[in-house]
Design an enzyme around this catalytic site. Sequence first.
Site, PDB file in Angstrom:
ATOM      1  N   GLY A 108      16.195  36.110 -12.726  1.00  0.00           N
ATOM      2  CA  GLY A 108      17.174  37.013 -13.180  1.00  0.00           C
ATOM      3  C   GLY A 108      18.601  36.683 -13.524  1.00  0.00           C
TER       4      GLY A 108
ATOM      5  N   THR B  20      12.490  39.781  -9.329  1.00  0.00           N
ATOM      6  CA  THR B  20      11.597  38.851 -10.037  1.00  0.00           C
ATOM      7  C   THR B  20      10.249  38.791  -9.312  1.00  0.00           C
ATOM      8  OG1 THR B  20      13.542  37.591 -10.649  1.00  0.00           O
ATOM      9  CG2 THR B  20      11.444  36.478 -10.936  1.00  0.00           C
TER      10      THR B  20
ATOM     11  N   HIS C 163      11.846   1.118   1.984  1.00  0.00           N
ATOM     12  CA  HIS C 163      12.853   1.273   0.937  1.00  0.00           C
ATOM     13  C   HIS C 163      12.443   0.486  -0.304  1.00  0.00           C
ATOM     14  CE1 HIS C 163      16.391   2.701   3.670  1.00  0.00           C
ATOM     15  NE2 HIS C 163      15.364   3.529   3.649  1.00  0.00           N
TER      16      HIS C 163
ATOM     17  N   GLU D 100      13.843  -1.841  -2.091  1.00  0.00           N
ATOM     18  CA  GLU D 100      14.023  -3.298  -2.099  1.00  0.00           C
ATOM     19  C   GLU D 100      12.838  -3.987  -1.418  1.00  0.00           C
ATOM     20  OE1 GLU D 100      16.034  -0.917  -1.206  1.00  0.00           O
ATOM     21  OE2 GLU D 100      18.153  -1.455  -1.304  1.00  0.00           O
TER      22      GLU D 100
ATOM     23  N   ALA E  83      14.192  30.200 -19.345  1.00  0.00           N
ATOM     24  CA  ALA E  83      13.550  30.030 -20.651  1.00  0.00           C
ATOM     25  C   ALA E  83      13.990  31.214 -21.487  1.00  0.00           C
ATOM     26  CB  ALA E  83      12.034  30.007 -20.493  1.00  0.00           C
TER      27      ALA E  83
ATOM     28  N   CYS F  73      20.916  -0.604   1.928  1.00  0.00           N
ATOM     29  CA  CYS F  73      21.356  -0.131   3.249  1.00  0.00           C
ATOM     30  C   CYS F  73      21.552  -1.321   4.198  1.00  0.00           C
ATOM     31  CB  CYS F  73      20.361   0.869   3.828  1.00  0.00           C
ATOM     32  SG  CYS F  73      18.798   0.136   4.306  1.00  0.00           S
TER      33      CYS F  73
HETATM   34  C1  AOF Z   1      18.123   1.569   0.436  1.00  0.00           C
HETATM   35  N1  AOF Z   1      16.965   1.622  -0.271  1.00  0.00           N
HETATM   36  O1  AOF Z   1      15.200   2.697  -1.085  1.00  0.00           O
HETATM   37  C2  AOF Z   1      16.799   3.942   0.064  1.00  0.00           C
HETATM   38  C3  AOF Z   1      18.052   3.903   0.739  1.00  0.00           C
HETATM   39  O2  AOF Z   1      16.041   6.865   7.233  1.00  0.00           O
HETATM   40  P1  AOF Z   1      15.979   5.627   6.415  1.00  0.00           P
HETATM   41  O3  AOF Z   1      15.919   4.371   7.204  1.00  0.00           O
HETATM   42  O4  AOF Z   1      14.880   5.695   5.375  1.00  0.00           O
HETATM   43  O5  AOF Z   1      17.374   5.521   5.628  1.00  0.00           O
HETATM   44  C4  AOF Z   1      17.711   6.494   4.698  1.00  0.00           C
HETATM   45  C5  AOF Z   1      19.093   6.215   4.155  1.00  0.00           C
HETATM   46  O6  AOF Z   1      19.122   4.937   3.493  1.00  0.00           O
HETATM   47  C6  AOF Z   1      19.495   7.245   3.094  1.00  0.00           C
HETATM   48  O7  AOF Z   1      20.233   8.305   3.626  1.00  0.00           O
HETATM   49  C7  AOF Z   1      20.349   6.422   2.143  1.00  0.00           C
HETATM   50  O8  AOF Z   1      21.654   6.296   2.609  1.00  0.00           O
HETATM   51  C8  AOF Z   1      19.669   5.053   2.194  1.00  0.00           C
HETATM   52  N2  AOF Z   1      18.582   5.020   1.214  1.00  0.00           N
HETATM   53  N3  AOF Z   1      18.687   2.700   0.876  1.00  0.00           N
HETATM   54  O9  AOF Z   1      18.658   0.508   0.671  1.00  0.00           O
HETATM   55  C9  AOF Z   1      16.286   2.735  -0.470  1.00  0.00           C
HETATM   56  N4  AOF Z   1      16.123   5.099  -0.084  1.00  0.00           N
HETATM   57 ZN    ZN Z   2      17.316   0.147   2.668  1.00  0.00          ZN
END
Ligand code: AOF
Ligand code: ZN
Length: 363
Positions: A295, A198, A52, A54, A156, A77
């Site tokens: 379209g 298309t 993630h 962080e 476009a 998270c």
């Molecule tokens: C964060 N930082 O950069 C992101 C978050 O399957 P996982 O463990 O990668 O968790 C995905 C979930 O975590 C996603 O559905 C969303 O709720 C959160 N995403 N959280 O702290 C991050 N990408």
């Molecule tokens: Zn996270």
Amino acid sequence: MTDMNEKYMSAALREAIKGAGRVSPNPLVGALVVKKGNVIGKGYHRLYGQAHAEVNAIASCFENPAGSDLYVNLEPCSHHGKTPPCTDMIIKHKFKRVFIGTVDPSPHSAGKGIEILKKAGIDVFTGICEEKCRVLNAPFFHYLKHGTPLIILKAAVSLDGSLATDSGDSKWITNEKSRKSAHKLRNLYDAVLVGKNTVLKDDLELTARYRHGRNPVRIVAEKDLSLPLDRKIFNNSAASIIITSENISASVETFYNGKGISLVKVSEKAGYLDLEQAFKIIGTKGIRSIMVEGGGTIHNYLLKNRLAQRLNLFIAPKLIGSGKKFFFGSGFEKISDCIDFDIISSKNFDNDIFIDASIRYPD
Ligand code: AOF
Ligand code: ZN
């Protein structure tokens, strides 16, 4: 102070966008570590299933982040998913304050991350550049609320709203810069949808043809499965889906699957494939955004049925006359019945204009 918060959150957003096309169905997330007014680390969620934002930001710090501020566009998270909870990392590294753009409405989150950080004695501030953060992850938020991917109409057009002349000539209405930018949109969104006509007329490959571009899933809607399979949309550059009738037999479906094409079978409503049903099914495949490269008939269907939420329109200062309109079909009787658009941003590509707008349907 507020200005500084916005400045740092904007920098976190610039990090987040770097993951575009690579993290879905996860949201785009960027993070910035600021210590005594200096940015000492930054990072973003690079790839679905991987670290993630962080974690990447903390790993990039060139000094100990203890006592720092963290800026992140989505609530950190607190669940054990594919990676451990970010809240644990933030607490472990002794951050002083955490500035958040948007609360994560996912069932596993929804304020729990904020609560945990506060309980650990960290000052938490929410709603920093909230609107910008919401727009960046519109597909993520839309899916959590409605269970369908975000539908973006892309076209476009000439100044008078034509996609082509009466004879079907459309090369080119917009300039080269606009067309390049349109390829970048294909990298941004998870899937691209076109109608059968298309495909027959233009034989599009629908890939993102520029350096490091990621191809979207290609979707075509056709009731009778009459499209020749040698069309470029079915080549192996990316996954292909056909939205088709529920009457298609299992053996025909197996044949298509063998060619690497998935079928999404839906019922018909007044002679049209039920695209709302199709979008629900496609959402379960992890697709969070679908760009519809009309379209005019399909745009009309989606707008009349209130199934589209965004418009990405390139407008060239050229008059075509009658032509093939990007919104084709019967109009509205009264101005009060018309569909309005809220412009999110607009940009010039030399002489062309690009608008990104959200669609506002009348009450
Ligand atoms: C964060 N930082 O950069 C992101 C978050 O399957 P996982 O463990 O990668 O968790 C995905 C979930 O975590 C996603 O559905 C969303 O709720 C959160 N995403 N959280 O702290 C991050 N990408
Ligand atoms: Zn996270």
